[in-house]
Design a protein around this motif. Structure first.
Motif, PDB file in Angstrom:
ATOM      1  N   THR A   8       0.855  -1.182   0.000  1.00 34.19           N
ATOM      2  CA  THR A   8       0.000   0.000   0.000  1.00 34.19           C
ATOM      3  C   THR A   8       0.894   1.235   0.000  1.00 34.19           C
ATOM      4  OG1 THR A   8      -0.056   0.212   2.404  1.00 34.19           O
ATOM      5  CG2 THR A   8      -1.701  -1.259   1.388  1.00 34.19           C
ATOM      6  N   PRO A   9       0.343   2.406  -0.294  1.00 37.21           N
ATOM      7  CA  PRO A   9       1.167   3.621  -0.242  1.00 37.21           C
ATOM      8  C   PRO A   9       1.851   3.810   1.112  1.00 37.21           C
ATOM      9  CG  PRO A   9      -0.868   4.082  -1.392  1.00 37.21           C
ATOM     10  CD  PRO A   9      -0.999   2.678  -0.828  1.00 37.21           C
ATOM     11  N   GLY A  10       1.221   3.357   2.175  1.00 33.52           N
ATOM     12  CA  GLY A  10       1.822   3.477   3.499  1.00 33.52           C
ATOM     13  C   GLY A  10       3.021   2.573   3.724  1.00 33.52           C
ATOM     14  N   ASP A  11       3.277   1.643   2.796  1.00 35.58           N
ATOM     15  CA  ASP A  11       4.417   0.724   2.906  1.00 35.58           C
ATOM     16  C   ASP A  11       5.687   1.270   2.259  1.00 35.58           C
ATOM     17  OD1 ASP A  11       3.051  -1.394   4.240  1.00 35.58           O
ATOM     18  OD2 ASP A  11       2.191  -2.047   2.322  1.00 35.58           O
ATOM     19  N   ALA A  12       5.626   2.453   1.675  1.00 34.47           N
ATOM     20  CA  ALA A  12       6.761   2.976   0.910  1.00 34.47           C
ATOM     21  C   ALA A  12       8.044   3.060   1.739  1.00 34.47           C
ATOM     22  CB  ALA A  12       6.422   4.339   0.321  1.00 34.47           C
ATOM     23  N   ARG A  13       7.951   3.558   2.956  1.00 34.34           N
ATOM     24  CA  ARG A  13       9.166   3.689   3.784  1.00 34.34           C
ATOM     25  C   ARG A  13       9.748   2.323   4.127  1.00 34.34           C
ATOM     26  NH1 ARG A  13       7.368   8.656   7.626  1.00 34.34           N
ATOM     27  NH2 ARG A  13       7.868  10.280   6.126  1.00 34.34           N
ATOM     28  N   ILE A  14       8.896   1.375   4.456  1.00 31.64           N
ATOM     29  CA  ILE A  14       9.369   0.019   4.768  1.00 31.64           C
ATOM     30  C   ILE A  14      10.069  -0.574   3.546  1.00 31.64           C
ATOM     31  CG2 ILE A  14       8.591  -2.341   5.270  1.00 31.64           C
ATOM     32  CD1 ILE A  14       6.301  -1.010   6.921  1.00 31.64           C
ATOM     33  N   ALA A  15       9.442  -0.454   2.375  1.00 25.27           N
ATOM     34  CA  ALA A  15      10.020  -1.001   1.149  1.00 25.27           C
ATOM     35  C   ALA A  15      11.346  -0.315   0.813  1.00 25.27           C
ATOM     36  CB  ALA A  15       9.031  -0.856   0.000  1.00 25.27           C
ATOM     37  N   PHE A  16      11.400   0.996   0.974  1.00 26.00           N
ATOM     38  CA  PHE A  16      12.623   1.737   0.691  1.00 26.00           C
ATOM     39  C   PHE A  16      13.747   1.306   1.632  1.00 26.00           C
ATOM     40  CE2 PHE A  16      15.506   5.358   0.919  1.00 26.00           C
ATOM     41  CZ  PHE A  16      15.696   5.644  -0.432  1.00 26.00           C
ATOM     42  N   ASP A  17      13.440   1.141   2.896  1.00 22.43           N
ATOM     43  CA  ASP A  17      14.451   0.704   3.865  1.00 22.43           C
ATOM     44  C   ASP A  17      14.935  -0.713   3.575  1.00 22.43           C
ATOM     45  OD1 ASP A  17      14.422   3.141   5.167  1.00 22.43           O
ATOM     46  OD2 ASP A  17      13.050   2.484   6.742  1.00 22.43           O
ATOM     47  N   LEU A  18      14.030  -1.610   3.187  1.00 28.67           N
ATOM     48  CA  LEU A  18      14.438  -2.970   2.804  1.00 28.67           C
ATOM     49  C   LEU A  18      15.403  -2.914   1.618  1.00 28.67           C
ATOM     50  CD1 LEU A  18      11.147  -5.061   3.051  1.00 28.67           C
ATOM     51  CD2 LEU A  18      13.293  -5.534   4.233  1.00 28.67           C
ATOM     52  N   ARG A  19      15.059  -2.112   0.640  1.00 30.88           N
ATOM     53  CA  ARG A  19      15.905  -1.941  -0.543  1.00 30.88           C
ATOM     54  C   ARG A  19      17.290  -1.452  -0.146  1.00 30.88           C
ATOM     55  NH1 ARG A  19      16.973   2.873  -2.804  1.00 30.88           N
ATOM     56  NH2 ARG A  19      17.637   2.947  -4.979  1.00 30.88           N
ATOM     57  N   ARG A  20      17.344  -0.419   0.694  1.00 32.33           N
ATOM     58  CA  ARG A  20      18.624   0.155   1.116  1.00 32.33           C
ATOM     59  C   ARG A  20      19.491  -0.894   1.824  1.00 32.33           C
ATOM     60  NH1 ARG A  20      18.623   5.681   4.280  1.00 32.33           N
ATOM     61  NH2 ARG A  20      17.227   5.873   2.549  1.00 32.33           N
ATOM     62  N   GLN A  21      18.896  -1.619   2.753  1.00 34.17           N
ATOM     63  CA  GLN A  21      19.651  -2.635   3.497  1.00 34.17           C
ATOM     64  C   GLN A  21      20.142  -3.754   2.582  1.00 34.17           C
ATOM     65  OE1 GLN A  21      17.863  -3.875   7.306  1.00 34.17           O
ATOM     66  NE2 GLN A  21      16.513  -2.096   7.086  1.00 34.17           N
ATOM     67  N   ALA A  22      19.295  -4.189   1.675  1.00 32.13           N
ATOM     68  CA  ALA A  22      19.684  -5.272   0.759  1.00 32.13           C
ATOM     69  C   ALA A  22      20.826  -4.836  -0.149  1.00 32.13           C
ATOM     70  CB  ALA A  22      18.480  -5.715  -0.069  1.00 32.13           C
ATOM     71  N   ILE A  23      20.728  -3.643  -0.709  1.00 37.11           N
ATOM     72  CA  ILE A  23      21.778  -3.151  -1.606  1.00 37.11           C
ATOM     73  C   ILE A  23      23.099  -3.022  -0.854  1.00 37.11           C
ATOM     74  CG2 ILE A  23      22.560  -1.116  -2.889  1.00 37.11           C
ATOM     75  CD1 ILE A  23      19.554  -0.722  -3.667  1.00 37.11           C
ATOM     76  N   ARG A  24      23.055  -2.411   0.309  1.00 34.68           N
ATOM     77  CA  ARG A  24      24.303  -2.189   1.053  1.00 34.68           C
ATOM     78  C   ARG A  24      24.916  -3.486   1.557  1.00 34.68           C
ATOM     79  NH1 ARG A  24      23.182   3.528   4.247  1.00 34.68           N
ATOM     80  NH2 ARG A  24      23.057   4.775   2.348  1.00 34.68           N
ATOM     81  N   HIS A  25      24.125  -4.518   1.706  1.00 35.29           N
ATOM     82  CA  HIS A  25      24.648  -5.809   2.148  1.00 35.29           C
ATOM     83  C   HIS A  25      25.127  -6.661   0.970  1.00 35.29           C
ATOM     84  CE1 HIS A  25      24.396 -10.054   3.461  1.00 35.29           C
ATOM     85  NE2 HIS A  25      24.883  -9.565   4.578  1.00 35.29           N
ATOM     86  N   GLN A  26      24.354  -6.696  -0.097  1.00 29.38           N
ATOM     87  CA  GLN A  26      24.584  -7.630  -1.188  1.00 29.38           C
ATOM     88  C   GLN A  26      25.506  -7.089  -2.276  1.00 29.38           C
ATOM     89  OE1 GLN A  26      23.367 -10.518  -0.386  1.00 29.38           O
ATOM     90  NE2 GLN A  26      23.685 -11.551  -2.308  1.00 29.38           N
ATOM     91  N   CYS A  27      25.600  -5.797  -2.439  1.00 31.30           N
ATOM     92  CA  CYS A  27      26.327  -5.231  -3.577  1.00 31.30           C
ATOM     93  C   CYS A  27      27.718  -4.712  -3.240  1.00 31.30           C
ATOM     94  CB  CYS A  27      25.492  -4.124  -4.217  1.00 31.30           C
ATOM     95  SG  CYS A  27      23.929  -4.726  -4.887  1.00 31.30           S
ATOM     96  N   ILE A  28      28.156  -4.934  -2.017  1.00 34.90           N
ATOM     97  CA  ILE A  28      29.489  -4.513  -1.600  1.00 34.90           C
ATOM     98  C   ILE A  28      30.520  -5.220  -2.476  1.00 34.90           C
ATOM     99  CG2 ILE A  28      31.206  -4.629   0.260  1.00 34.90           C
ATOM    100  CD1 ILE A  28      28.853  -4.429   2.228  1.00 34.90           C
ATOM    101  N   GLY A  29      31.432  -4.441  -3.052  1.00 33.61           N
ATOM    102  CA  GLY A  29      32.482  -5.008  -3.885  1.00 33.61           C
ATOM    103  C   GLY A  29      32.086  -5.149  -5.343  1.00 33.61           C
TER     104      GLY A  29
END
Length: 154
Positions: A8-29
């Protein structure tokens, strides 16, 4: 138990934070530190919240969001598959991907495309996607990232 629900539109912050954490964990290097910081800066209100209006989904474990995924019917594109670092390597990415593919089939699509990050290309190949050539993904914010355009016949 893992369940996938429509965001839902109210999930945007949760989704954005999940994205940020995944990228910073998985894309290092795989990508430079500068690219990763540019890729993950900002907030959901910078445009990510508009994605919630498309076919955007959250994968939840015991009601807590731990995964995201999106199907853009207009462009026949799957994207935004991100898994919280604490839940990686449990098959959740595959489950989200297959959920989106089934949704695409149900909407009459016969193929889907995606732009895989360099670290995720092998995962998508293992799920039946085809693509070897590198390209440059141009984000709406102007960031350019190497990617692998891929296609799958459904």
């Amino acid at each position: 138990m893992f369940e996938i629900r429509r965001a839902t539109p109210g999930d945007a912050r949760i989704a954005f934070d999940l994205r940020r954490q995944a990228i910073r964990h998985q894309c290092i290097g795989v990508y430079s530190e500068e690219q990763m910081l540019d890729w993950t800066k900002g907030s959901a209100e910078d445009g990510y919240d508009t994605l919630m209006q498309k076919h955007f989904y959250l994968g939840c474990v015991e009601g807590e969001p731990v995964a995201t995924g999106m199907l853009d019917l207009e462009h026949r594109e799957i994207g935004a598959i991100f898994i919280h670092p604490d839940f990686m390597q449990r098959g959740l990415g595959t489950r989200v991907l297959y959920f989106l593919e089934n949704l695409a089939r149900g909407q009459g699509l016969t193929e889907v495309r995606l732009d895989a990050t360099l670290n995720a290309a092998d995962f998508y190949r293992s799920c039946g996607y085809i693509g070897e050539e590198s390209a440059v993904y141009q984000s709406p914010s102007g960031l350019q990232l190497a990617c692998v355009p891929m296609l799958k016949t459904l």
